[in-house]
Design a protein around this motif. Structure first.
Motif, short mmCIF file in Angstrom:
data_model
loop_
_atom_site.label_atom_id
_atom_site.label_comp_id
_atom_site.label_asym_id
_atom_site.label_seq_id
_atom_site.Cartn_x
_atom_site.Cartn_y
_atom_site.Cartn_z
N UNK A 37 -14.01 -15.07 -8.51
CA UNK A 37 -13.23 -15.38 -9.72
C UNK A 37 -12.14 -14.37 -9.96
N UNK A 38 -10.92 -14.86 -10.23
CA UNK A 38 -9.77 -14.00 -10.52
C UNK A 38 -9.15 -14.28 -11.89
N UNK A 39 -9.68 -15.25 -12.65
CA UNK A 39 -9.03 -15.63 -13.91
C UNK A 39 -9.90 -15.41 -15.14
N UNK A 40 -11.11 -14.93 -14.96
CA UNK A 40 -11.94 -14.56 -16.10
C UNK A 40 -12.20 -15.68 -17.08
N UNK A 41 -11.98 -15.40 -18.36
CA UNK A 41 -12.34 -16.34 -19.42
C UNK A 41 -11.46 -17.59 -19.44
N UNK A 204 -10.79 -20.82 -42.11
CA UNK A 204 -10.77 -21.18 -40.69
C UNK A 204 -11.91 -20.47 -39.98
N UNK A 205 -12.55 -21.17 -39.08
CA UNK A 205 -13.60 -20.58 -38.24
C UNK A 205 -13.13 -20.55 -36.80
N UNK A 206 -13.51 -19.52 -36.07
CA UNK A 206 -13.19 -19.43 -34.66
C UNK A 206 -14.22 -20.18 -33.83
N UNK A 207 -13.77 -20.68 -32.69
CA UNK A 207 -14.63 -21.42 -31.78
C UNK A 207 -14.52 -20.83 -30.38
N UNK A 208 -15.55 -21.02 -29.60
CA UNK A 208 -15.54 -20.53 -28.22
C UNK A 208 -14.38 -21.17 -27.46
N UNK A 209 -13.63 -20.33 -26.74
CA UNK A 209 -12.51 -20.83 -25.96
C UNK A 209 -11.18 -20.84 -26.69
N UNK A 210 -11.12 -20.27 -27.89
CA UNK A 210 -9.87 -20.23 -28.65
C UNK A 210 -8.88 -19.22 -28.08
N UNK A 247 -17.11 -14.22 -31.64
CA UNK A 247 -16.34 -15.45 -31.86
C UNK A 247 -16.11 -16.24 -30.59
N UNK A 248 -16.20 -15.61 -29.43
CA UNK A 248 -16.05 -16.35 -28.17
C UNK A 248 -14.63 -16.64 -27.77
N UNK A 249 -13.65 -15.85 -28.24
CA UNK A 249 -12.25 -16.10 -27.89
C UNK A 249 -12.04 -16.05 -26.38
N UNK A 250 -11.09 -16.84 -25.92
CA UNK A 250 -10.74 -16.88 -24.49
C UNK A 250 -9.56 -15.97 -24.20
N UNK A 251 -8.52 -16.05 -25.04
CA UNK A 251 -7.30 -15.25 -24.93
C UNK A 251 -7.03 -14.64 -26.30
N UNK A 281 -14.08 -7.79 -19.96
CA UNK A 281 -14.36 -9.13 -20.46
C UNK A 281 -13.54 -10.24 -19.79
N UNK A 282 -12.54 -9.89 -19.01
CA UNK A 282 -11.74 -10.93 -18.35
C UNK A 282 -10.95 -11.78 -19.31
N UNK A 283 -10.48 -11.17 -20.40
CA UNK A 283 -9.73 -11.89 -21.44
C UNK A 283 -8.27 -11.45 -21.41
N UNK A 284 -7.34 -12.32 -21.03
CA UNK A 284 -5.91 -11.95 -21.03
C UNK A 284 -5.42 -11.62 -22.44
#
Length: 327
Positions: A37-41, A204-210, A247-251, A281-284
């Motif tokens: 894997x090279x792109x993380x979240x 507002x609530x955060x969701x996984x992958x936001x 919160x599970x943020x992606x970026x 964490x692999x988060x850009x």
């Protein structure tokens, strides 16, 4: 990544601390998506997640989240990185005189030809940091080592060209407005509690992958490079951990030039939020996102659509993200 001149002056000491504590420091993250894997979240993006957010787009205004590039724009130069430069390579009158195409004076008088070139550091303007931008103990995200994978023409692993187009739910957290300010104070470190309170105010609530973008208000100074660059507010480490682990943020991203605030909270790491996000964490990280129109219209949730330029082996690249309000 960028930090203020006061922090730059302390950089040799910070580097010494990091070197001396290397064996005790946290190590890079190992990807749950496999050893290749090279792109993380960004693996959280799926056909289903793209379809879900795009199905909610209202079809109204599109918000451009990027800034203009111009000579004299804010940029990180304290470590020797170049400023933005733009020059004309061809002008209508110059072509008549030099005739570089060999087409003659009559043709050059009839056909006006303008051409230009630019030179810049990859981390300026609205851009996204790749997972190879910062590492720990000689390695980047997923254990790729500089010894094995960094050549004279860039990284052979996790280069910015591997990053896919980002289509996901976006959330703007207006920290300045939550504090009843136009702009957060200099060097203000946004905490996890700050983020929780701002989200509650925005309902507002955060969701996984936001894709989560933080407005500090610093973009109001973008036309004044010195003011924009000096002692910018940004995120603290506990805020970063809240965004990822709770919160599970992606970026993640912000409207400032460094994302995190300085000086560092960690004695043996001069830039702990960047290393936490990218290497562990692999988060850009998106920097210099223009969130002023979203704030003005109180648009907190949207479809985020953005892609970076594919600079092979590079650790960052410009991007022009767009926010499409959702119903």
């Amino acid at each position: 990544m960028k930090f203020g001149r006061q922090q730059a002056a302390a950089l040799p000491l910070a580097l010494a601390l990091v070197s001396g504590a290397a064996t005790a420091a946290p190590d890079v993250g190992v990807s749950p998506w496999g050893k290749a894997d090279e792109i993380g979240r960004l693996n959280l993006i799926t056909p289903q997640s793209r379809a879900a957010i795009l199905s909610q787009v209202s079809g109204g205004k599109a918000y451009d989240l990027s800034v203009e590039y111009f000579i004299g724009m804010p940029s990180w130069q304290a470590a020797g990185d170049p400023p933005y430069q733009m020059w004309m390579t061809h002008t209508p009158r110059g072509n008549q005189i030099a005739d570089p195409m060999g087409v003659g004076e009559v043709m050059n008088s009839h056909v006006s030809y303008s051409g230009s070139a630019v030179s810049m550091y990859a981390h300026m303007g609205t851009h996204i940091d790749g997972l190879n931008h910062f590492g720990l103990n000689g390695k980047i995200w997923n254990g790729f080592s500089a010894q094995e994978h960094l050549g004279d023409r860039g990284w052979e692993k996790a280069g910015i060209e591997t990053m896919p187009p980002i289509i996901a739910r976006g959330v703007m957290i207006d920290m300045a407005a939550a504090k009843n300010l136009e702009m957060l104070p200099d060097n203000y470190k946004v905490s996890a509690q700050d983020l929780r309170e701002a989200l509650k105010k925005q309902n507002v609530s955060l969701e996984k992958g936001d894709v989560v973008l933080i407005r500090t208000g610093r973009m109001r100074d973008y036309a004044n490079a010195q003011a924009y660059m000096s002692n910018a507010p940004g995120l603290g480490l506990d805020a970063a951990k809240f965004l990822i682990e709770e919160a599970g943020a992606m970026v993640v991203g912000a409207d400032n030039l460094s994302f995190e605030a300085f000086p560092s909270e960690v004695s043996d790491n001069y830039i702990p939020v960047h290393t936490y996000m990218l290497a562990q964490q692999g988060a850009p990280i998106i920097e210099l996102a223009n969130l002023e129109e979203l704030a003005r219209d109180r648009v907190y949730q949207f479809a985020f659509v953005g892609a970076s330029l594919k600079f092979r082996g590079a650790d960052a690249a410009p991007m022009r993200p767009v926010a499409l309000p959702i119903e």
